[in-house]
Design a protein around this motif. Structure first.
Motif, short mmCIF file in Angstrom:
data_model
loop_
_atom_site.label_atom_id
_atom_site.label_comp_id
_atom_site.label_asym_id
_atom_site.label_seq_id
_atom_site.Cartn_x
_atom_site.Cartn_y
_atom_site.Cartn_z
N UNK A 51 0.82 -1.21 0.00
CA UNK A 51 0.00 0.00 0.00
C UNK A 51 0.86 1.26 0.00
N UNK A 52 2.03 1.20 0.66
CA UNK A 52 2.88 2.39 0.74
C UNK A 52 3.61 2.68 -0.57
N UNK A 53 3.86 1.66 -1.36
CA UNK A 53 4.61 1.87 -2.61
C UNK A 53 3.72 1.80 -3.84
N UNK A 54 2.41 1.93 -3.69
CA UNK A 54 1.51 1.88 -4.83
C UNK A 54 1.73 3.01 -5.82
N UNK A 55 2.27 4.12 -5.36
CA UNK A 55 2.48 5.26 -6.25
C UNK A 55 3.72 5.11 -7.13
N UNK A 56 4.52 4.11 -6.90
CA UNK A 56 5.72 3.87 -7.70
C UNK A 56 5.33 3.41 -9.10
N UNK A 57 6.05 3.90 -10.10
CA UNK A 57 5.72 3.55 -11.49
C UNK A 57 5.99 2.08 -11.76
N UNK A 58 7.02 1.53 -11.13
CA UNK A 58 7.31 0.11 -11.33
C UNK A 58 6.17 -0.77 -10.83
N UNK A 59 5.64 -0.43 -9.68
CA UNK A 59 4.54 -1.22 -9.09
C UNK A 59 3.25 -1.00 -9.88
N UNK A 60 3.01 0.21 -10.37
CA UNK A 60 1.81 0.46 -11.15
C UNK A 60 1.84 -0.30 -12.48
N UNK A 61 3.01 -0.41 -13.08
CA UNK A 61 3.12 -1.14 -14.34
C UNK A 61 3.17 -2.65 -14.15
N UNK A 62 3.56 -3.11 -12.97
CA UNK A 62 3.71 -4.53 -12.69
C UNK A 62 3.00 -4.90 -11.39
N UNK A 119 10.99 -6.99 -18.73
CA UNK A 119 10.05 -6.08 -19.39
C UNK A 119 10.24 -4.64 -18.91
N UNK A 120 10.52 -4.49 -17.61
CA UNK A 120 10.77 -3.15 -17.08
C UNK A 120 12.05 -2.57 -17.67
N UNK A 121 13.10 -3.37 -17.74
CA UNK A 121 14.35 -2.89 -18.33
C UNK A 121 14.19 -2.59 -19.81
N UNK A 122 13.41 -3.38 -20.49
CA UNK A 122 13.17 -3.16 -21.91
C UNK A 122 12.49 -1.80 -22.14
#
Length: 144
Positions: A51-62, A119-122
């Motif tokens: 819940x605390x890291x939901x705003x991270x782009x990595x977590x939103x995309x994955x 996929x994130x690195x790509x």
């Protein structure tokens, strides 16, 4: 830490008396209960962290990332608990098969995590976009 273990062992000895089967049953039951509580605590902490890291782009995309972590932690807890119980009951010939089985089970979360990371690195490397990057990432994704 050893003080707690000594107290638990003395408690089990007092309850079981001279019957070793009662002692083994109590120890195995205690281990399963402790593993259950550890899993509940880990699951709660992981959901709070999620819940605390939901705003991270990595977590939103994955969004599967935390499911992979949760599965890996659960398998690790099962592995540790199972090995302790195998050693408690002195069934050492099963331990190698048990560990081999969990190595195969750990392959699924590892593969999922590698695919998420690739996929994130790509996406991060797309800014430079060369043909070599496309070939390397396609090969890595196919082999993982």
């Amino acid at each position: 830490m050893t003080d707690w273990i000594n107290r638990i062992e003395s408690f089990v000895d007092q309850i079981s008396g001279t019957n070793p089967f009662v002692a083994l049953s109590l120890k195995s039951l205690l281990v399963v209960i402790i593993a259950f509580f550890v899993w509940a605590i880990v699951r709660t902490l992981l959901s709070i962290f999620e819940k605390k890291v939901q705003h991270s782009t990595f977590i939103q995309n994955n969004p599967r990332c935390f499911l992979v972590f949760r599965k890996a932690l659960f398998l690790g807890l099962l592995l540790g608990t199972g090995i302790y119980l195998i050693r408690l009951f002195n069934i050492f010939f099963i331990e190698r098969f048990y560990v081999a089985f969990f190595i195969i089970w750990f392959a699924a979360p590892t593969t999922d995590f590698l695919l998420i990371a690739l996929k994130y690195l790509d996406k991060r490397v797309e800014k430079e976009h060369t043909k070599i990057d496309d070939i390397i990432f396609d090969l890595l994704i196919r082999f993982s």
